[in-house]
Design an enzyme around this catalytic site. Structure first.
Site, PDB file in Angstrom:
ATOM      1  CB  ALA A 146      -1.024   0.157   1.279  1.00 24.84           C
ATOM      2  CG  ASN A 191       0.671  -5.622   6.014  1.00 22.00           C
ATOM      3  OD1 ASN A 191       1.589  -6.701   6.559  1.00 22.00           O
ATOM      4  ND2 ASN A 191      -0.728  -5.779   5.972  1.00 22.00           N
ATOM      5  CG  HIS A 198      -0.115   4.768   3.809  1.00 21.69           C
ATOM      6  ND1 HIS A 198      -0.409   4.380   5.107  1.00 21.69           N
ATOM      7  CD2 HIS A 198      -1.056   4.195   2.998  1.00 21.69           C
ATOM      8  CE1 HIS A 198      -1.147   3.154   4.795  1.00 21.69           C
ATOM      9  NE2 HIS A 198      -1.614   3.151   3.487  1.00 21.69           N
TER      10      HIS A 198
HETATM   11  N1  LIG Z   1       1.397  -4.949   1.939  1.00 22.22           N
HETATM   12  C1  LIG Z   1       0.388  -4.118   2.311  1.00 22.22           C
HETATM   13  O1  LIG Z   1       0.421  -2.937   2.186  1.00 22.22           O
HETATM   14  C2  LIG Z   1      -1.130  -4.998   2.474  1.00 22.22           C
HETATM   15  C3  LIG Z   1      -2.265  -4.078   2.343  1.00 22.22           C
HETATM   16  C4  LIG Z   1      -3.336  -4.828   2.768  1.00 22.22           C
HETATM   17  C5  LIG Z   1      -3.393  -6.174   3.228  1.00 22.22           C
HETATM   18  N2  LIG Z   1      -2.229  -6.880   3.370  1.00 22.22           N
HETATM   19  C6  LIG Z   1      -2.152  -8.313   3.607  1.00 22.22           C
HETATM   20  O2  LIG Z   1      -2.996  -8.995   2.672  1.00 22.22           O
HETATM   21  C7  LIG Z   1      -3.784 -10.002   3.354  1.00 22.22           C
HETATM   22  C8  LIG Z   1      -4.763 -10.504   2.733  1.00 22.22           C
HETATM   23  O3  LIG Z   1      -5.741  -9.321   2.646  1.00 22.22           O
HETATM   24  P1  LIG Z   1      -7.268  -9.277   2.146  1.00 22.22           P
HETATM   25  O4  LIG Z   1      -7.980  -7.934   1.864  1.00 22.22           O
HETATM   26  O5  LIG Z   1      -7.393 -10.525   1.075  1.00 22.22           O
HETATM   27  O6  LIG Z   1      -7.857 -10.190   3.715  1.00 22.22           O
HETATM   28  P2  LIG Z   1      -9.323 -11.037   3.707  1.00 22.22           P
HETATM   29  O7  LIG Z   1      -9.527 -11.040   5.081  1.00 22.22           O
HETATM   30  O8  LIG Z   1     -10.264 -10.603   2.759  1.00 22.22           O
HETATM   31  O9  LIG Z   1      -8.562 -12.452   2.940  1.00 22.22           O
HETATM   32  C9  LIG Z   1      -7.543 -13.467   3.752  1.00 22.22           C
HETATM   33  C10 LIG Z   1      -8.009 -14.823   3.181  1.00 22.22           C
HETATM   34  O10 LIG Z   1      -6.928 -15.493   3.513  1.00 22.22           O
HETATM   35  C11 LIG Z   1      -7.187 -16.767   4.121  1.00 22.22           C
HETATM   36  N3  LIG Z   1      -6.552 -17.374   5.213  1.00 22.22           N
HETATM   37  C12 LIG Z   1      -6.166 -17.050   6.462  1.00 22.22           C
HETATM   38  N4  LIG Z   1      -5.338 -17.768   7.118  1.00 22.22           N
HETATM   39  C13 LIG Z   1      -4.820 -18.519   6.041  1.00 22.22           C
HETATM   40  C14 LIG Z   1      -3.833 -19.727   5.980  1.00 22.22           C
HETATM   41  N5  LIG Z   1      -3.074 -20.140   7.218  1.00 22.22           N
HETATM   42  N6  LIG Z   1      -3.836 -20.346   4.809  1.00 22.22           N
HETATM   43  C15 LIG Z   1      -4.646 -20.090   3.751  1.00 22.22           C
HETATM   44  N7  LIG Z   1      -5.393 -18.959   3.750  1.00 22.22           N
HETATM   45  C16 LIG Z   1      -5.676 -18.443   4.759  1.00 22.22           C
HETATM   46  C17 LIG Z   1      -8.833 -16.374   4.844  1.00 22.22           C
HETATM   47  O11 LIG Z   1      -9.781 -17.382   4.649  1.00 22.22           O
HETATM   48  C18 LIG Z   1      -9.313 -15.453   3.818  1.00 22.22           C
HETATM   49  O12 LIG Z   1     -10.119 -15.931   2.620  1.00 22.22           O
HETATM   50  C19 LIG Z   1      -4.057  -9.416   4.822  1.00 22.22           C
HETATM   51  O13 LIG Z   1      -4.130 -10.344   5.818  1.00 22.22           O
HETATM   52  C20 LIG Z   1      -2.728  -8.706   5.017  1.00 22.22           C
HETATM   53  O14 LIG Z   1      -1.914  -9.203   5.812  1.00 22.22           O
HETATM   54  C21 LIG Z   1      -0.996  -6.446   2.993  1.00 22.22           C
END
Ligand SMILES: NC(=O)c1ccc[n+]([C@@H]2O[C@H](COP(=O)([O-])OP(=O)(O)OC[C@H]3O[C@@H](n4cnc5c(N)ncnc54)[C@H](O)[C@@H]3O)[C@@H](O)[C@H]2O)c1
Length: 287
Positions: free
Chosen positions: A145, A211, A241
């Site tokens: 992000a 993150n 940010h």
């Molecule tokens: N780098 C960044 O700037 C940034 C920004 C936003 C989100 N993220 C990361 O991206 C991830 C995903 O975001 P999202 O909006 O899709 O979240 P979300 O909650 O919509 O989806 C997460 C999915 O992961 C699944 N899950 C959970 N644990 C699991 C595991 N051990 N193995 C397999 N699947 C698993 C859940 O069932 C869910 O479907 C967030 O958890 C966050 O850590 C990073």
């Protein structure tokens, strides 16, 4: 979850994996939530035509994934690995980085990681480093992000004096965090500091908001030296940010105002785009 369409190592898809994988790009998405599904949709519409895409997510609806996105869902990591993915893409959360990504790297499969905040753990970073050495694989950390981290990283060559991150979100976006309870979020009517300290402390107290700060700390001067301020700001309706860095190279200022993903208001659209970009770069490298 309907298990009838979940694949295992004895299914047709897995059995022909080794031969087919040599000529076909195979993307494995860990976590088929808002970001995982968005990434698949974009890949399906992108320049590579039909790419084989599989998923690993114990909570996902296998039938819906197959019908909506033509994604095959695997029941466990062993079966996913037998499918011989070109690259694994983590979109699942911090626990998946610990539990799944390290194993993929050890087995020689490159991994793109969205949940960069997990890397605030010294122990996990060391484990992932070792896993890369064992597997001869590569961990690809996306900027997510935030952006401009290539410049921050390059500036290290001159010695960076300071890195300061300020994150602003609407007060309601801090619900479910330690700020919820410490502050009456609904009553906040002016920009209010809810955290001020190091990136290391913010990752410990606000892991779900780590993150971006982790990406900045890794690119710049580390978790203990990166200053983090997080604000509940009623004047913003997006996640904002800002990064400021100073050193002999000069001064760097980055500001991003991120729109959310339609399916998850807590995830910035740019984070999904950053994952898509990393996948396309990885595929172009292979091709
Ligand atoms: N780098 C960044 O700037 C940034 C920004 C936003 C989100 N993220 C990361 O991206 C991830 C995903 O975001 P999202 O909006 O899709 O979240 P979300 O909650 O919509 O989806 C997460 C999915 O992961 C699944 N899950 C959970 N644990 C699991 C595991 N051990 N193995 C397999 N699947 C698993 C859940 O069932 C869910 O479907 C967030 O958890 C966050 O850590 C990073």
């Amino acid at each position: 979850m309907n298990t009838s369409t979940i694949l295992d190592a004895t299914s047709g898809v897995a059995s022909d994996s080794a031969d087919a994988a040599s000529s076909e790009q195979r993307i494995a998405i860990i976590g088929m939530g808002a970001m995982g599904r968005r990434v698949v949709s974009s890949l399906r519409a992108g320049p590579f035509g039909r790419i084989a895409i599989a998923g690993l997510d114990p909570y996902a609806d296998a039938n819906a994934l197959k019908v909506d996105l033509d994604v095959d869902l695997f029941a466990n990591l062993d079966d996913l690995m037998a499918w011989a993915p070109t690259v694994v893409v983590e979109c699942a959360g911090h626990t998946a980085v610990e539990g799944v990504v390290a194993q993929c790297l050890e087995r020689g499969v490159d991994a793109i990681v969205a949940s960069v905040g997990a890397l605030s753990s010294d122990e996990l970073r060391a484990r992932l480093h070792q896993a890369q050495e064992i597997g001869g694989s590569e961990l690809i950390v996306v900027s997510g992000a935030i952006g401009g981290l290539d410049a921050l990283s390059a500036a290290r060559g001159s010695g960076i004096e300071s890195v300061r991150y300020v994150g602003r979100k609407p007060p309601r976006a801090w619900s479910g965090t330690p700020a919820d309870g410490e502050f009456d979020l609904a009553a906040i009517d002016k920009p209010t500091v809810i955290f001020d300290g190091t990136a290391a402390e913010s990752a410990r107290l606000y892991p779900k908001n780590a993150n971006v700060t982790a990406a900045v700390a890794i690119a710049g001067i580390g978790f203990d030296k990166t200053h983090v301020t997080m604000m509940a700001d009623p004047s913003v309706n997006k996640n904002v940010h800002e990064v400021e860095a100073k050193g002999p190279f000069g001064q760097l200022n980055i500001r991003l105002e991120n729109n959310p993903l339609p399916d998850n208001p807590k995830t910035s659209w740019l984070a999904a785009l950053s994952i898509e970009d990393a996948i396309l770069r990885r595929l172009q490298h292979v091709i």
